[in-house]
Design an enzyme around this catalytic site. Structure first.
Site, mmCIF file in Angstrom:
data_model
loop_
_atom_site.group_PDB
_atom_site.id
_atom_site.type_symbol
_atom_site.label_atom_id
_atom_site.label_comp_id
_atom_site.label_asym_id
_atom_site.label_seq_id
_atom_site.Cartn_x
_atom_site.Cartn_y
_atom_site.Cartn_z
ATOM 1 N N ASP A 84 27.284 81.448 58.083
ATOM 2 C CA ASP A 84 28.134 82.126 57.112
ATOM 3 C C ASP A 84 29.036 81.158 56.371
ATOM 4 O O ASP A 84 29.196 79.994 56.762
ATOM 5 C CB ASP A 84 29.019 83.152 57.820
ATOM 6 N N TYR A 143 26.313 77.837 70.249
ATOM 7 C CA TYR A 143 27.466 77.886 69.359
ATOM 8 C C TYR A 143 28.726 77.586 70.151
ATOM 9 O O TYR A 143 28.850 77.954 71.319
ATOM 10 C CB TYR A 143 27.617 79.282 68.733
#
Length: 312
Positions: A84, A143
């Protein structure tokens, strides 16, 4: 026959179609290349190509068209993860194709990094096998989300960590994190995407670790795959639990609802600038090098000749 780049995806020009994927088959004399990239996502509108705003894929394609002298449509750039806007990466993986082979990749590597801005770096380039696909060959991703847990934010962390003013209870956060591990339907932790693309909401999370590094809390999440904004939503709930606004066992209760609205009642999505795509994992057989390809380039070390000094 070279190592054919079969089944790669064609990047899309329209922003509203960025989650659709169009496969095409390439001729047998096409060569496939794998890139590993790092980038500071602060000023970019994410990975996916958009014609009207700066994205990582757009910048990479512009550099590749100059180096290879090919058109964007011929390169067929595909990224492993559509990070994003504002999200960073240490190990994003991408692929592209060319109708010709390279004997050496170091010159291309240097040229790409020379054309890209300093907040985007190609870490390595390698030839890829026909079966490799940057997105579809993925077996897992890691992540990290960074939380700056102190009253005064270190200005050098302002772009790379979420500032939480209240003291977090790390013990209850770790207790809550255990509930995420395993195979679950993560519909409650997925934001709605801008299209009707159907994805499997069941994901397998192998670990959620919370590491304390001084004022930094690093939430490390590893799994087979992730839904749209899943990690940021998981972190948002952990922060609320760390603030002792919610009990740790709220996690399985929200998971069971499979309803994003239930999470929204107690936690807002964590901001993007604390999130890092650290690593994309693949089956080892997909990471092999073709017999007719050059060796992997990790960048070139420059030698400095000694200066001849004159003494007076």
């Amino acid at each position: 026959m070279g190592y054919a780049a079969l089944g790669v995806g064609l990047p899309l020009a329209a922003a509203h179609l960025d989650d659709l994927y169009n496969q095409q088959t390439h001729p047998a004399n096409t060569y496939k290349w794998r890139l590993v990239l790092s980038y500071d996502g602060t000023r970019f509108s994410g990975w996916q190509y958009q014609p009207s705003t700066p994205t990582l894929q757009c910048l990479l394609e512009q550099a590749l068209t100059r180096v290879t002298k090919l058109e964007r449509k011929d390169l067929c750039v595909v990224g492993a993860s559509r990070t994003d806007a504002g999200v960073h990466a240490l190990g994003q993986v991408a692929q592209f194709v060319t109708p010709f082979n390279y004997k050496d990749l170091q010159d291309m590597h240097a040229a790409l990094n020379g054309l890209l801005p300093p907040d985007v770096r190609v870490r390595e380039i390698s030839p890829a096998l026909p079966d490799f696909h940057a997105r579809f060959s993925v077996t897992g991703k890691i992540y990290h989300y960074k939380i700056y847990n102190d009253t005064v934010l270190d200005p050098f962390h302002r772009l790379y960590a979420y500032h939480n003013l209240s003291k977090l209870n790390v013990s209850v956060m770790k207790e809550a994190a255990k509930y995420f591990v395993g195979q679950h339907d993560f519909s409650s932790f997925a934001n709605k995407q801008r299209n009707d693309r159907v994805v499997n909401p069941v994901k397998n999370i192998s670990r959620v670790d919370i590491i304390e590094k001084g004022p930094i809390l690093q939430v490390e999440v590893e799994g087979s795959g992730f839904l749209y904004r899943q990690v940021r939503n998981m972190v948002a709930l952990l922060i609320q639990i760390g603030r002792e606004a919610l009990p740790p066992d709220i996690v399985p209760k929200i998971l069971e609802t499979c309803d994003r609205k239930e999470l929204a009642k107690v936690a807002l999505v964590a901001p993007p600038h604390g999130l890092f795509l650290v690593e994309v994992k693949y089956n080892e057989e997909h990471l092999g090098l073709p017999e007719d390809g050059p060796s992997t380039s990790f960048g070139r070390h420059h030698s400095i000749s000694k200066c001849k000094l004159q003494y007076y």
